[in-house]
Design an enzyme around this catalytic site. Structure first.
Site, PDB file in Angstrom:
ATOM      1  N   ASP A  21      65.146   7.837  -7.586  1.00 65.56           N
ATOM      2  CA  ASP A  21      65.424   8.112  -6.130  1.00 65.56           C
ATOM      3  C   ASP A  21      63.935   7.860  -5.237  1.00 65.56           C
ATOM      4  OD1 ASP A  21      66.501   8.874  -3.803  1.00 65.56           O
ATOM      5  OD2 ASP A  21      66.860  11.108  -4.293  1.00 65.56           O
ATOM      6  N   LYS A  66      57.718  11.635 -17.393  1.00 60.85           N
ATOM      7  CA  LYS A  66      56.794  12.509 -17.420  1.00 60.85           C
ATOM      8  C   LYS A  66      56.703  13.133 -18.706  1.00 60.85           C
ATOM      9  CE  LYS A  66      53.376  14.768 -14.800  1.00 60.85           C
ATOM     10  NZ  LYS A  66      52.317  13.984 -14.245  1.00 60.85           N
ATOM     11  N   ASP A  79      53.664   9.840 -11.860  1.00 65.23           N
ATOM     12  CA  ASP A  79      52.569   9.835 -11.038  1.00 65.23           C
ATOM     13  C   ASP A  79      51.806   8.368 -10.790  1.00 65.23           C
ATOM     14  OD1 ASP A  79      52.016  10.701 -13.518  1.00 65.23           O
ATOM     15  OD2 ASP A  79      50.611  12.210 -12.990  1.00 65.23           O
ATOM     16  N   ASP A 114      62.855   4.213  -3.028  1.00 66.88           N
ATOM     17  CA  ASP A 114      62.619   3.863  -1.831  1.00 66.88           C
ATOM     18  C   ASP A 114      61.077   3.448  -1.276  1.00 66.88           C
ATOM     19  OD1 ASP A 114      65.036   4.807  -1.173  1.00 66.88           O
ATOM     20  OD2 ASP A 114      64.387   6.567   0.218  1.00 66.88           O
ATOM     21  N   TYR A 127      69.493  16.663 -10.613  1.00 60.09           N
ATOM     22  CA  TYR A 127      70.542  16.805  -9.647  1.00 60.09           C
ATOM     23  C   TYR A 127      71.761  17.287 -10.070  1.00 60.09           C
ATOM     24  CZ  TYR A 127      67.413  13.797  -6.801  1.00 60.09           C
ATOM     25  OH  TYR A 127      66.290  13.086  -6.292  1.00 60.09           O
TER      26      TYR A 127
END
Ligand code: NAD
Length: 360
Positions: A248, A192, A224, A252, A141
Site C-alpha cells: 500500500d 521485514k 525500510d 504510492d 488489514y
C-alpha cells in the site's frame, strides 16, 4: 470467443475518463477485430443514488458474469456524510472481495516525454519501469484479533494482527514470478523478516517457489531499505512483490516517482486471471464535469486488461504505442501540461489516442 466487459464509470471524473477508454476499446473492436461486448453498470455514489447501496445487486451480478471489469473511480463530497457502510468506497471493497481479487499489479512507468514532471531528477527516473505486485486480501488489514481494548489499569490499547498463510504467500509470489518472466526476469521480495515472524515465513516461501523459476533472479529487501532505494535508485527494480500493508505504502511512493497520478493504471486479479482494471487515482471531484481530467491512466488500464485477461498482448502494445504517440505529438491535459505543449481536453486526448491507434 467474445469477451464481456463490465464497464463501471463510477463517480466524479469517472464517466468522463471512461468515455475515452471505451472509445479506444470500440476502435480496437471496429478496426482491429477485438471481440468484445461492453455493458455499463452503476457503482459507488452513483449506485447509492439509484439503488441505495454503493454496490447494487445488478452490478455485482454483471461483474461476476463478465470476463473483465473496467472501473473509473468512486467517491465525492456528496456522499461523505453517509454511514460508512453506504459510502462509495465500500462499493470498491465489495468488488474486490466479491471477485476474490488478491493480486494488485501497479506499474510505475515514467514516460520520457514527462520526465520533467517527476519530483526526482530526470537522470534518476528517466526510463523507469517498475511493476509492484501487492497482496490485496490478507495481512494486518484483515487479520484477527483486532480492535481497541481497555487494560486492567484503565489505559486503552489498539491492536491488529499481521497474518499470512503459506498458500496466500505462494499465490501472490507466483503472480510476481509470472510477471517477471514477461519482463526483466528479476523479482525483489520486500519484507521485514528481521523483526516479524509473519514475514520470515514470507521470505521462506518466496525462496522456495523461486526454484520453479530458474530464469528469474530473486532478491530480498527489508521494507525500510526498499522505501529508501525507491527514491535513491528506483531503476534497480524490475518486479517488487510484497504484502498488503507494505505494498500500500510503497506503491504510492513509486507512483509519485512518475510525476502524475493521471498516468498510472492498475490491475487487480483473481486466481484465474480475471481482473478489475482501474486508474490509481480517485474521482477528482475538484475537477469533475469540466472535461479537463487526464484519461490516459484509464486508457492504459485498458492496455493492462488486454494483456492480462483478454490475452491480446499485441493489442495492448498498440494501445501503449498510441499513448506514446499522442504524448510525442505534444498533446497534454492540464495535469501534465508544460510550456510549448498542446493543452487539450479529456475528450480531445481520447481522440488523439484513437487517431494514433488508427494511424499506426
Ligand atoms: P484523487 O485521486 O481523486 O485526486 C487527487 C488530486 O489529483 C486532485 O487534485 C485531482 O484533481 C487530481 N487528479 C486525480 N485524477 C486526475 C486525472 N485523471 N486528471 C487530472 N487530475 C487528476 O484523490 P482525492 O482527492 O484524495 O479523493 C477524491 C475522491 O476519490 C474521494 O472520495 C476518495 O475516497 C476517492 N478515491 C477513490 C479511489 C478509487 O475509486 N479507486 C481512489 C482514491 C480516492
Amino acid at each position: 470467443m467474445t469477451y464481456k466487459i463490465a464497464v463501471l464509470p463510477g463517480d466524479g471524473i469517472g464517466s468522463e475518463i471512461m468515455a475515452e477508454a471505451v472509445k479506444v476499446l470500440y476502435a480496437l473492436r471496429d478496426d482491429f477485430g477485438l471481440k468484445i461486448e461492453c455493458e455499463h453498470a452503476l457503482v459507488g455514489g452513483a449506485g447509492y443514488d439509484a439503488f441505495g447501496t454503493p454496490l447494487p445487486e445488478p452490478t455485482l451480478k454483471l461483474v461476476k458474469q463478465a470476463d473483465a471489469v473496467l472501473l473509473g473511480a468512486v467517491g465525492g463530497y456528496k456522499w461523505e456524510s453517509l454511514d460508512i457502510a453506504l459510502r462509495p468506497e465500500k462499493g470498491l471493497l465489495g468488488l474486490r472481495s466479491g471477485l476474490g481479487l488478491f493480486a494488485n499489479l501497479r506499474p510505475a512507468i515514467l514516460y520520457p516525454q514527462l520526465a520533467a514532471a517527476s519530483s526526482l531528477k530526470p537522470e534518476i527516473v528517466a526510463g523507469l519501469n517498475i511493476m509492484i505486485v501487492r497482496e490485496l486480501t490478507g495481512d494486518i488489514y484483515f487479520g484477527q484479533p483486532r480492535g481497541i481494548r481497555t487494560l486492567e489499569n484503565g489505559e486503552r490499547q489498539g491492536f491488529n494482527t499481521m497474518v499470512y498463510k503459506e498458500s496466500e504467500i505462494e499465490r501472490i509470489g507466483r503472480v510476481a514470478f509470472d510477471s517477471a518472466m514477461k519482463r526483466g526476469k528479476r523479482v525483489c521480495s520486500v519484507d521485514k523478516a528481521n523483526v516479524l515472524e509473519c514475514t520470515e515465513l514470507w521470505r521462506e516461501v518466496m525462496t522456495r517457489i523461486a526454484r520453479d523459476y530458474p530464469a528469474v533472479t530473486l532478491s530480498h529487501m527489508y521494507v525500510d531499505n526498499a522505501a529508501m532505494q525507491l527514491v535513491r535508485a528506483p531503476k534497480q527494480f524490475d518486479v517488487m512483490v510484497t504484502g498488503n500493508m507494505f505494498g500500500d505504502i510503497l506503491s504510492d511512493c513509486a507512483a509519485m516517482l512518475t510525476g502524475s497520478i493521471g498516468m498510472l493504471p492498475s490491475a487487480s486479479l483473481d486466481a484465474q486471471g480475471k481482473g478489475m482494471y482501474e486508474p490509481i487515482h480517485g474521482s477528482a471531484p475538484d475537477i469533475a464535469g469540466r472535461n479537463i481530467a487526464n484519461p490516459l491512466a484509464t486508457i492504459l488500464s485498458v492496455a493492462m486488461m488486454l494483456r492480462y485477461t483478454l490475452e491480446a498482448p499485441d493489442m495492448a502494445d498498440r494501445v501503449e504505442a498510441a499513448v506514446n504517440r499522442a504524448l510525442d505529438d505534444g498533446y497534454r491535459t492540464g495535469d501534465i501540461h508544460t510550456a510549448g505543449m498542446k493543452k487539450v481536453s479529456t475528450s480531445a486526448m481520447g481522440d488523439a489516442v484513437v487517431a494514433a491507434l488508427r494511424a499506426a
